[in-house]
Scaffold this motif. Structure first.
Motif, PDB file in Angstrom:
ATOM      1  N   GLN A  98      53.225  16.597  82.952  1.00 50.45           N
ATOM      2  CA  GLN A  98      51.771  16.432  83.021  1.00 50.45           C
ATOM      3  C   GLN A  98      51.045  17.654  82.472  1.00 50.45           C
ATOM      4  O   GLN A  98      50.013  17.521  81.802  1.00 50.45           O
ATOM      5  N   PHE A  99      51.570  18.861  82.738  1.00 51.81           N
ATOM      6  CA  PHE A  99      50.935  20.074  82.217  1.00 51.81           C
ATOM      7  C   PHE A  99      50.953  20.080  80.687  1.00 51.81           C
ATOM      8  O   PHE A  99      49.966  20.443  80.038  1.00 51.81           O
ATOM      9  N   LEU A 100      52.091  19.691  80.121  1.00 48.78           N
ATOM     10  CA  LEU A 100      52.194  19.606  78.663  1.00 48.78           C
ATOM     11  C   LEU A 100      51.232  18.555  78.126  1.00 48.78           C
ATOM     12  O   LEU A 100      50.554  18.777  77.112  1.00 48.78           O
ATOM     13  N   TYR A 101      51.156  17.421  78.808  1.00 48.35           N
ATOM     14  CA  TYR A 101      50.273  16.344  78.355  1.00 48.35           C
ATOM     15  C   TYR A 101      48.811  16.780  78.395  1.00 48.35           C
ATOM     16  O   TYR A 101      48.035  16.475  77.484  1.00 48.35           O
ATOM     17  N   ASN A 102      48.432  17.509  79.436  1.00 46.72           N
ATOM     18  CA  ASN A 102      47.060  18.017  79.518  1.00 46.72           C
ATOM     19  C   ASN A 102      46.743  18.938  78.345  1.00 46.72           C
ATOM     20  O   ASN A 102      45.659  18.866  77.751  1.00 46.72           O
ATOM     21  N   GLU A 103      47.681  19.818  78.025  1.00 47.68           N
ATOM     22  CA  GLU A 103      47.465  20.751  76.919  1.00 47.68           C
ATOM     23  C   GLU A 103      47.416  20.007  75.584  1.00 47.68           C
ATOM     24  O   GLU A 103      46.622  20.337  74.697  1.00 47.68           O
ATOM     25  N   TYR A 104      48.264  19.004  75.455  1.00 49.12           N
ATOM     26  CA  TYR A 104      48.267  18.149  74.261  1.00 49.12           C
ATOM     27  C   TYR A 104      46.890  17.511  74.057  1.00 49.12           C
ATOM     28  O   TYR A 104      46.311  17.565  72.962  1.00 49.12           O
ATOM     29  N   LEU A 105      46.337  16.922  75.116  1.00 50.28           N
ATOM     30  CA  LEU A 105      45.025  16.279  75.017  1.00 50.28           C
ATOM     31  C   LEU A 105      43.922  17.301  74.787  1.00 50.28           C
ATOM     32  O   LEU A 105      42.946  17.033  74.074  1.00 50.28           O
ATOM     33  N   ASN A 106      44.062  18.468  75.389  1.00 51.93           N
ATOM     34  CA  ASN A 106      43.076  19.534  75.222  1.00 51.93           C
ATOM     35  C   ASN A 106      42.929  19.908  73.749  1.00 51.93           C
ATOM     36  O   ASN A 106      41.812  20.040  73.227  1.00 51.93           O
ATOM     37  N   LEU A 107      44.067  20.050  73.065  1.00 55.80           N
ATOM     38  CA  LEU A 107      44.036  20.409  71.647  1.00 55.80           C
ATOM     39  C   LEU A 107      43.675  19.218  70.769  1.00 55.80           C
ATOM     40  O   LEU A 107      42.876  19.342  69.838  1.00 55.80           O
TER      41      LEU A 107
ATOM     42  N   ASP B 234      48.118  22.286  57.964  1.00 54.65           N
ATOM     43  CA  ASP B 234      47.475  21.021  57.590  1.00 54.65           C
ATOM     44  C   ASP B 234      46.411  20.576  58.586  1.00 54.65           C
ATOM     45  O   ASP B 234      45.822  19.504  58.444  1.00 54.65           O
ATOM     46  N   GLY B 235      46.163  21.393  59.616  1.00 57.46           N
ATOM     47  CA  GLY B 235      45.147  21.051  60.597  1.00 57.46           C
ATOM     48  C   GLY B 235      45.690  20.421  61.856  1.00 57.46           C
ATOM     49  O   GLY B 235      44.946  20.200  62.813  1.00 57.46           O
ATOM     50  N   GLY B 236      46.980  20.113  61.873  1.00 60.83           N
ATOM     51  CA  GLY B 236      47.604  19.579  63.071  1.00 60.83           C
ATOM     52  C   GLY B 236      48.091  20.698  63.973  1.00 60.83           C
ATOM     53  O   GLY B 236      47.736  21.871  63.800  1.00 60.83           O
ATOM     54  N   ALA B 237      48.912  20.338  64.952  1.00 58.44           N
ATOM     55  CA  ALA B 237      49.476  21.332  65.867  1.00 58.44           C
ATOM     56  C   ALA B 237      50.862  20.873  66.288  1.00 58.44           C
ATOM     57  O   ALA B 237      51.166  19.677  66.296  1.00 58.44           O
ATOM     58  N   ALA B 238      51.708  21.828  66.619  1.00 55.80           N
ATOM     59  CA  ALA B 238      53.069  21.520  67.048  1.00 55.80           C
ATOM     60  C   ALA B 238      53.448  22.429  68.196  1.00 55.80           C
ATOM     61  O   ALA B 238      52.864  23.496  68.397  1.00 55.80           O
ATOM     62  N   LEU B 239      54.444  22.005  68.931  1.00 56.03           N
ATOM     63  CA  LEU B 239      54.947  22.769  70.062  1.00 56.03           C
ATOM     64  C   LEU B 239      56.001  23.755  69.561  1.00 56.03           C
ATOM     65  O   LEU B 239      56.981  23.358  68.922  1.00 56.03           O
ATOM     66  N   PHE B 240      55.773  25.038  69.835  1.00 58.33           N
ATOM     67  CA  PHE B 240      56.696  26.088  69.426  1.00 58.33           C
ATOM     68  C   PHE B 240      57.320  26.729  70.660  1.00 58.33           C
ATOM     69  O   PHE B 240      56.801  26.607  71.770  1.00 58.33           O
ATOM     70  N   PHE B 241      58.427  27.430  70.446  1.00 59.96           N
ATOM     71  CA  PHE B 241      58.985  28.235  71.525  1.00 59.96           C
ATOM     72  C   PHE B 241      58.023  29.380  71.809  1.00 59.96           C
ATOM     73  O   PHE B 241      57.521  30.031  70.889  1.00 59.96           O
ATOM     74  N   ALA B 242      57.777  29.624  73.074  1.00 61.35           N
ATOM     75  CA  ALA B 242      56.746  30.591  73.459  1.00 61.35           C
ATOM     76  C   ALA B 242      57.039  31.986  72.927  1.00 61.35           C
ATOM     77  O   ALA B 242      56.116  32.747  72.620  1.00 61.35           O
ATOM     78  N   GLU B 243      58.306  32.341  72.803  1.00 62.36           N
ATOM     79  CA  GLU B 243      58.677  33.690  72.384  1.00 62.36           C
ATOM     80  C   GLU B 243      58.766  33.855  70.874  1.00 62.36           C
ATOM     81  O   GLU B 243      59.038  34.948  70.384  1.00 62.36           O
ATOM     82  N   ARG B 244      58.556  32.771  70.127  1.00 60.35           N
ATOM     83  CA  ARG B 244      58.643  32.862  68.667  1.00 60.35           C
ATOM     84  C   ARG B 244      57.792  31.757  68.055  1.00 60.35           C
ATOM     85  O   ARG B 244      57.670  30.670  68.603  1.00 60.35           O
ATOM     86  N   ASN B 245      57.205  32.047  66.913  1.00 63.60           N
ATOM     87  CA  ASN B 245      56.324  31.065  66.274  1.00 63.60           C
ATOM     88  C   ASN B 245      56.870  30.598  64.931  1.00 63.60           C
ATOM     89  O   ASN B 245      56.129  30.085  64.100  1.00 63.60           O
ATOM     90  N   ASP B 246      58.181  30.768  64.736  1.00 65.88           N
ATOM     91  CA  ASP B 246      58.774  30.392  63.456  1.00 65.88           C
ATOM     92  C   ASP B 246      59.612  29.123  63.541  1.00 65.88           C
ATOM     93  O   ASP B 246      60.195  28.696  62.544  1.00 65.88           O
ATOM     94  N   GLU B 247      59.684  28.514  64.716  1.00 63.33           N
ATOM     95  CA  GLU B 247      60.494  27.307  64.867  1.00 63.33           C
ATOM     96  C   GLU B 247      59.819  26.374  65.864  1.00 63.33           C
ATOM     97  O   GLU B 247      59.630  26.717  67.031  1.00 63.33           O
TER      98      GLU B 247
ATOM     99  N   ASN C 222      60.869  13.374  70.260  1.00 62.90           N
ATOM    100  CA  ASN C 222      60.411  14.765  70.188  1.00 62.90           C
ATOM    101  C   ASN C 222      59.039  14.873  69.534  1.00 62.90           C
ATOM    102  O   ASN C 222      58.202  15.689  69.933  1.00 62.90           O
ATOM    103  N   ALA C 223      58.800  14.037  68.526  1.00 63.63           N
ATOM    104  CA  ALA C 223      57.535  14.097  67.787  1.00 63.63           C
ATOM    105  C   ALA C 223      56.351  13.619  68.616  1.00 63.63           C
ATOM    106  O   ALA C 223      55.198  13.797  68.206  1.00 63.63           O
ATOM    107  N   THR C 224      56.608  13.043  69.785  1.00 64.01           N
ATOM    108  CA  THR C 224      55.519  12.648  70.683  1.00 64.01           C
ATOM    109  C   THR C 224      54.664  13.848  71.055  1.00 64.01           C
ATOM    110  O   THR C 224      53.471  13.711  71.349  1.00 64.01           O
ATOM    111  N   THR C 225      55.258  15.033  71.031  1.00 63.22           N
ATOM    112  CA  THR C 225      54.526  16.247  71.415  1.00 63.22           C
ATOM    113  C   THR C 225      53.665  16.800  70.286  1.00 63.22           C
ATOM    114  O   THR C 225      52.842  17.691  70.522  1.00 63.22           O
ATOM    115  N   SER C 226      53.856  16.321  69.065  1.00 68.99           N
ATOM    116  CA  SER C 226      53.138  16.872  67.915  1.00 68.99           C
ATOM    117  C   SER C 226      51.751  16.249  67.780  1.00 68.99           C
ATOM    118  O   SER C 226      51.528  15.098  68.166  1.00 68.99           O
TER     119      SER C 226
END
Length: 357
Positions: A4-13, A34-47, A96-100
């Motif tokens: 639910q926390f992830l879903y809230n953040e997803y809707l927020n963005l 491209d204007g979208g957003a994706a879920l990254f590992f918190a400690e790195r923004n390259d994957e 997995n792409a449900t989070t994008s």
């Protein structure tokens, strides 16, 4: 992580709600070029979470006369062939792409809405009590079909999986998707050296991906707490109906006037934000899926109530029929000729007429 926390953040963005970010385990959203957003590992923004398996996509055996290789997980699943392996890969990627968060354009808007709507509804169904088991099975198959269709997946993947009880399985091999997911992640975590040119995350991160994917899968299977649309000032009554399918169906059954009054209150409010508009569209599709799917004649009550406010009636009818293709499938399933409903099609706009008439 609590989904639910992830879903809230997803809707927020996704809907630019502008709320403070909330912690979501070992992940964080990042904006894309491209204007979208994706879920990254918190400690790195390259994957990104959805990208870690990109290089693991199996060869497509359809382009080979006689495939001469075995699936990576053939030791664990003897009944799996190389065609099944590719179908599983597409399913895992779809989940997995449900989070994008995609940048919306006229070409992807409907599919984006349908996939996310179907995902939300799949999490609701198990707790619904006003539908009998057969009706819940019908809707679960309906929502899962559109969850895959709207991603979109190829036809082979679209029809490869089914539910047995609450378990999602690969129909041909009888492999439970949850078992496949855990075996898949365990294999690559244990054989990282062998795939070091394809995998760019460490075993703890693979484990985090497995945990999140299992949460997404269990939500689809209805095995976890149902998701809820987060609160918004002025939408309290409408959100109660979205978050409580039983309450929605009960109100429609015993007090349609109150239900339609809630819709009227929304339409009379001049405030418009992406999230508010999305919630109203969800409520209308709930009307399609939880009411009209089982009793299409109920649409006369909606039209009769709103016909004296034609602008509102036109907005709702066209949203029902053109925001998604759910209504097309409902009409085909029940062999309903919409042209016979003259009071309904009187409010069709040009797009609806092009599609249905």
């Amino acid at each position: 992580m609590k989904l639910q926390f992830l879903y809230n953040e997803y809707l927020n963005l996704k809907f630019n709600r502008g709320l403070p970010s909330t912690p979501i385990g070992g992940f964080a959203y990042g904006l894309l070029e491209d204007g979208g957003a994706a879920l990254f590992f918190a400690e790195r923004n390259d994957e990104a979470f959805v990208e870690w398996t990109y290089e693991l996509q199996p060869r497509d055996a359809h382009y080979v006369a006689i495939p001469d290789w075995k699936p990576v997980l053939s030791d664990s699943f003897k009944q799996l062939d190389v065609y099944d392996e590719l179908v599983f890969y597409y399913l895992l990627f779809t989940i997995n792409a449900t989070t994008s968060i995609a940048k919306i354009n006229p070409y992807n808007a409907m599919n984006d809405f349908m996939k996310n709507y179907a995902f939300f509804q799949l999490s609701q169904l198990n707790g619904v009590t006003r539908l009998n088991e057969e009706q819940k099975l019908q809707l679960r198959d309906f929502f899962f079909f559109f969850y895959l269709y709207a991603h979109p997946v190829n036809e082979e993947t679209l029809y490869a999986f089914s539910f047995r009880g609450q378990d999602l399985i690969h129909t041909k091999t009888n492999i439970h998707v949850e078992h496949y997911v855990t075996t898949y992640h365990d294999y690559y975590s244990e054989h990282l050296d062998k795939h070091k040119d394809q995998i760019f995350i460490a075993p703890p991160e693979i484990q985090a991906c497995q945990d999140l994917m299992l949460e997404l899968l269990r939500s689809i299977e209805g095995k976890s707490a149902k998701l809820e649309m987060p609160p918004e000032e002025g939408l309290e009554a409408l959100l109660r109906l979205i978050n409580d399918a039983d309450g929605f169906m009960h109100m429609h059954s015993v007090d349609k006037t109150t239900l339609f009054g809630i819709m009227s209150d929304f339409l009379s409010d001049a405030r418009s934000t992406p999230y508010r508009d999305h919630c109203f569209r969800m409520l209308l599709q709930n009307y399609a899926c939880y009411v009209l799917y089982f009793e299409f004649e109920q649409i006369h009550h909606l039209v009769d109530y709103f016909k004296d406010t034609p602008v509102w009636c036109e907005r709702m009818i066209n949203s029902l029929f053109t925001d998604a293709i759910f209504m097309q499938k409902i009409l085909r399933h029940h062999r309903i000729e919409i042209a016979d409903y003259t009071n309904v099609i009187a409010f069709f706009n040009e797009e609806a007429r092009r599609i249905y008439l």
